[in-house]
Scaffold this motif. Structure first.
Motif, mmCIF file in Angstrom:
data_model
loop_
_atom_site.group_PDB
_atom_site.id
_atom_site.type_symbol
_atom_site.label_atom_id
_atom_site.label_comp_id
_atom_site.label_asym_id
_atom_site.label_seq_id
_atom_site.Cartn_x
_atom_site.Cartn_y
_atom_site.Cartn_z
ATOM 1 N N ARG A 13 0.714 -1.006 0.158
ATOM 2 C CA ARG A 13 -0.179 0.037 0.004
ATOM 3 C C ARG A 13 0.936 1.382 0.084
ATOM 4 N NH1 ARG A 13 -1.394 3.890 2.788
ATOM 5 N NH2 ARG A 13 -0.265 3.068 4.696
ATOM 6 N N GLN A 14 1.922 1.201 0.837
ATOM 7 C CA GLN A 14 2.921 2.472 0.812
ATOM 8 C C GLN A 14 3.533 2.629 -0.581
ATOM 9 O OE1 GLN A 14 5.600 1.642 4.174
ATOM 10 N NE2 GLN A 14 3.798 1.420 5.540
ATOM 11 N N ILE A 15 3.919 1.535 -1.232
ATOM 12 C CA ILE A 15 4.670 1.727 -2.433
ATOM 13 C C ILE A 15 3.486 2.103 -3.317
ATOM 14 C CG2 ILE A 15 5.695 0.221 -4.438
ATOM 15 C CD1 ILE A 15 6.733 -1.614 -2.076
ATOM 16 N N ARG A 16 2.418 1.673 -3.299
ATOM 17 C CA ARG A 16 1.442 2.152 -4.456
ATOM 18 C C ARG A 16 1.039 3.680 -4.164
ATOM 19 N NH1 ARG A 16 -2.057 -3.494 -5.159
ATOM 20 N NH2 ARG A 16 -4.004 -1.970 -5.917
ATOM 21 N N ALA A 17 0.955 3.985 -2.785
ATOM 22 C CA ALA A 17 0.755 5.484 -2.288
ATOM 23 C C ALA A 17 1.918 6.356 -3.170
ATOM 24 C CB ALA A 17 0.558 5.644 -0.985
ATOM 25 N N ASP A 18 3.078 5.880 -2.981
ATOM 26 C CA ASP A 18 4.402 6.547 -3.550
ATOM 27 C C ASP A 18 4.341 6.848 -5.010
ATOM 28 O OD1 ASP A 18 5.292 6.818 -0.840
ATOM 29 O OD2 ASP A 18 6.777 5.333 -1.070
ATOM 30 N N VAL A 19 3.961 5.770 -5.510
ATOM 31 C CA VAL A 19 3.899 5.808 -7.079
ATOM 32 C C VAL A 19 2.641 6.438 -7.528
ATOM 33 C CG1 VAL A 19 3.396 4.317 -9.117
ATOM 34 C CG2 VAL A 19 4.767 3.351 -7.448
ATOM 35 N N ALA A 20 1.457 6.510 -6.887
ATOM 36 C CA ALA A 20 0.407 7.298 -7.165
ATOM 37 C C ALA A 20 0.846 8.838 -7.005
ATOM 38 C CB ALA A 20 -0.913 7.203 -6.335
ATOM 39 N N ARG A 21 1.459 9.227 -5.940
ATOM 40 C CA ARG A 21 1.832 10.435 -5.757
ATOM 41 C C ARG A 21 2.850 11.125 -6.671
ATOM 42 N NH1 ARG A 21 4.343 10.237 -1.145
ATOM 43 N NH2 ARG A 21 6.362 10.235 -2.365
ATOM 44 N N GLU A 22 3.829 10.165 -7.198
ATOM 45 C CA GLU A 22 4.812 10.515 -7.893
ATOM 46 C C GLU A 22 4.092 10.608 -9.301
ATOM 47 O OE1 GLU A 22 9.372 9.584 -9.404
ATOM 48 O OE2 GLU A 22 8.333 8.504 -7.635
ATOM 49 N N VAL A 23 3.186 9.914 -10.002
ATOM 50 C CA VAL A 23 2.496 9.861 -11.412
ATOM 51 C C VAL A 23 1.871 11.347 -11.192
ATOM 52 C CG1 VAL A 23 0.630 9.040 -12.737
ATOM 53 C CG2 VAL A 23 2.286 7.494 -11.561
ATOM 54 N N SER A 24 1.320 11.656 -10.173
ATOM 55 C CA SER A 24 0.385 12.971 -10.195
ATOM 56 C C SER A 24 1.090 14.113 -10.207
ATOM 57 C CB SER A 24 -0.636 12.810 -8.729
ATOM 58 O OG SER A 24 -0.823 14.086 -8.614
ATOM 59 N N GLU A 25 2.389 14.268 -9.546
ATOM 60 C CA GLU A 25 3.371 15.042 -9.775
ATOM 61 C C GLU A 25 3.776 15.172 -11.242
ATOM 62 O OE1 GLU A 25 4.949 14.786 -5.101
ATOM 63 O OE2 GLU A 25 6.571 14.208 -6.923
ATOM 64 N N ARG A 26 4.237 14.524 -11.609
ATOM 65 C CA ARG A 26 4.648 14.187 -13.315
ATOM 66 C C ARG A 26 3.755 14.717 -14.152
ATOM 67 N NH1 ARG A 26 9.482 11.759 -14.417
ATOM 68 N NH2 ARG A 26 8.549 11.035 -16.567
ATOM 69 N N LEU A 27 2.510 14.291 -13.909
ATOM 70 C CA LEU A 27 1.279 14.948 -14.863
ATOM 71 C C LEU A 27 1.250 16.235 -14.669
ATOM 72 C CD1 LEU A 27 -1.447 12.007 -14.345
ATOM 73 C CD2 LEU A 27 -0.143 12.373 -16.293
ATOM 74 N N GLN A 28 1.453 16.801 -13.405
ATOM 75 C CA GLN A 28 1.279 18.202 -13.229
ATOM 76 C C GLN A 28 2.430 19.105 -13.632
ATOM 77 O OE1 GLN A 28 0.663 18.985 -8.886
ATOM 78 N NE2 GLN A 28 -1.229 17.780 -8.963
ATOM 79 N N ALA A 29 3.483 18.352 -13.956
ATOM 80 C CA ALA A 29 4.608 18.812 -14.430
ATOM 81 C C ALA A 29 4.681 18.661 -15.758
ATOM 82 C CB ALA A 29 5.881 18.336 -13.871
ATOM 83 N N GLY A 30 3.444 18.424 -16.586
ATOM 84 C CA GLY A 30 3.309 18.331 -18.000
ATOM 85 C C GLY A 30 3.847 17.053 -18.620
ATOM 86 N N LYS A 31 4.365 16.085 -17.822
ATOM 87 C CA LYS A 31 4.878 14.680 -18.383
ATOM 88 C C LYS A 31 3.781 13.992 -18.874
ATOM 89 C CE LYS A 31 9.295 15.337 -16.935
ATOM 90 N NZ LYS A 31 10.423 15.782 -17.783
ATOM 91 N N PRO A 32 3.816 12.730 -19.718
ATOM 92 C CA PRO A 32 2.952 12.253 -20.289
ATOM 93 C C PRO A 32 2.428 10.972 -19.118
ATOM 94 C CG PRO A 32 4.646 12.125 -21.849
ATOM 95 C CD PRO A 32 5.203 12.938 -20.671
ATOM 96 N N GLN A 33 1.436 10.649 -19.238
ATOM 97 C CA GLN A 33 0.771 9.507 -18.213
ATOM 98 C C GLN A 33 1.610 8.257 -18.473
ATOM 99 O OE1 GLN A 33 -3.324 8.776 -18.522
ATOM 100 N NE2 GLN A 33 -3.433 7.986 -16.402
ATOM 101 N N PRO A 34 2.071 7.598 -17.483
ATOM 102 C CA PRO A 34 2.693 6.127 -17.733
ATOM 103 C C PRO A 34 1.753 5.112 -18.223
ATOM 104 C CG PRO A 34 3.182 7.107 -15.493
ATOM 105 C CD PRO A 34 2.264 8.117 -16.098
ATOM 106 N N GLY A 35 2.003 4.342 -19.202
ATOM 107 C CA GLY A 35 1.367 3.418 -19.633
ATOM 108 C C GLY A 35 1.951 1.672 -19.837
ATOM 109 N N LEU A 36 1.112 0.896 -19.305
ATOM 110 C CA LEU A 36 1.523 -0.526 -19.243
ATOM 111 C C LEU A 36 0.664 -1.408 -20.112
ATOM 112 C CD1 LEU A 36 3.090 -2.802 -18.008
ATOM 113 C CD2 LEU A 36 0.842 -2.991 -16.409
ATOM 114 N N ALA A 37 1.267 -1.985 -21.083
ATOM 115 C CA ALA A 37 0.639 -2.870 -21.871
ATOM 116 C C ALA A 37 0.669 -4.387 -21.492
ATOM 117 C CB ALA A 37 1.012 -2.822 -23.206
ATOM 118 N N THR A 38 -0.535 -5.017 -21.350
ATOM 119 C CA THR A 38 -0.202 -6.558 -21.040
ATOM 120 C C THR A 38 -0.587 -7.211 -22.393
ATOM 121 O OG1 THR A 38 -2.820 -6.670 -20.551
ATOM 122 C CG2 THR A 38 -1.198 -6.137 -18.687
#
Ligand code: NDP
Length: 292
Positions: A13-38
């Motif tokens: 849960r902690q790792i996921r929360a850290d990832v979520a926070r960092e994704v959101s910061e990157r989006l705010q900084a104008g970076k593209p949304q990360p994408g995973l293909a399965t």
């Protein structure tokens, strides 16, 4: 004194929360949304469940996920063409081919086609080779073994110099865990189905990682007092008292081991949740490789 319980659900849960926070910061900084293909080939129900959980987890942390399904009779060329297409797709930062693939497909060849910088599962032969070589750095390491190491780093006062025993030598879990432990300067013994005197070897282990897929095979009196035990096994055993008719147990007989070990992972709620958390972390890393 009973062992500390290593709470994989909370760590994940902690790792996921850290990832979520960092994704959101990157989006705010104008970076593209990360994408995973399965890439899911065939209709194995467990594989479908795993892939569904991975998409759900991506969704929860702000990572886009792209599902790609092929029938069980898909040809080698169809799977390879799909991987090549995903390699060329700029919206895809990570590619995960769900294993095992149906019989008849050349798994090694398919994994080796994945763009190294999108190999979030860490199974590309070059990433595996680098993991095995001194002084070389893989771009990604397999998710379940990486999750085991996060737990060990937190619950072992020190890994360096400790006797570590890994039970199981699969490409997916046992071998990469052993390689990661060597890199962390543990003294590592790898056991498998042909090993003699498993109890005797395991009794030497300050750190024990089990990945055999044999329900409750490791007994409490095999465990060195105070050892840190990471149980990767996920085994179904019949249980008429459960609604589903079965319950999940690990490779270690938990009730016995918990009285002897210093710390131990439960099943469920131990290594399982860490695997997906590490996949999310790797996908974020792949996005950083692509976009700075
Ligand atoms: P594999 O079947 O690929 O490998 C099992 C390993 O255990 C092999 O190396 C085999 O030896 C060894 N083994 C089997 N029986 C014995 C025995 N009686 N004594 C000693 N060694 C034995 O399994 P995986 O590595 O893919 O998975 C192991 C377990 O981990 C499974 O329960 C699986 O469900 C679980 N798992 C959990 C994950 C998670 O996210 N928590 C992720 C992946 C797996 P040999 O090489 O000689 O055949």
């Amino acid at each position: 004194m009973p062992a500390s319980i290593i709470d994989g659900t909370e760590l994940a849960r902690q790792i996921r929360a850290d990832v979520a926070r960092e994704v959101s910061e990157r989006l705010q900084a104008g970076k593209p949304q990360p994408g995973l293909a399965t890439v899911l080939v065939g209709d194995d129900p467990a594989s479908h469940d795993y892939v569904r959980s991975k998409h759900k987890a991506c969704n929860e942390v702000g990572i886009r996920s792209f599902g790609n399904e092929l029938p069980a009779n898909a040809s080698q060329k169809e799977v390879e063409d799909l991987v090549r297409k995903l390699n060329d797709d700029p919206e895809v930062n990570g590619i995960l081919v769900q294993l095992p693939l149906p019989k008849g497909l050349d798994e090694e060849r398919i994994l080796s086609l994945i763009d190294l910088s999108k190999d979030v599962d860490g199974f590309h032969p070059i990433n595996v080779g680098r993991l095995a070589q001194k002084g070389r750095e893989p771009l990604f390491v397999p998710c379940t073994p990486a999750g085991c190491m996060v737990m060990l780093e937190k619950y072992c006062d020190r890994i360096e110099g400790k006797n570590a025993v890994v039970l199981g030598r699969s490409n997916i879990v046992g071998m990469p865990v052993a390689l990661l432990l060597v890199r962390a300067n543990a003294t590592v013994t790898i056991c498998h189905s042909r090993s003699a005197d498993l109890p005797g070897i395991i009794r030497q282990a300050d750190i024990l990682v089990t990945a055999v897929g044999r329900p409750e095979m490791v007994r409490g009196d095999w465990i060195k007092p105070g050892a840190v035990v990471i149980d990767v096994g996920i085994n179904h055993v019949d249980d008429a008292t459960k609604k589903r008719g079965y319950r999940l147990v690990g490779d270690v007989k938990f009730d016995e081991a918990v009285e002897v070990a210093g710390a131990i992972t439960p099943v469920p709620g131990g290594v399982g949740p860490m695997t997906i958390a590490m996949l999310l972390k790797s996908t974020l890393y792949a996005s950083k490789l692509a976009h700075g």
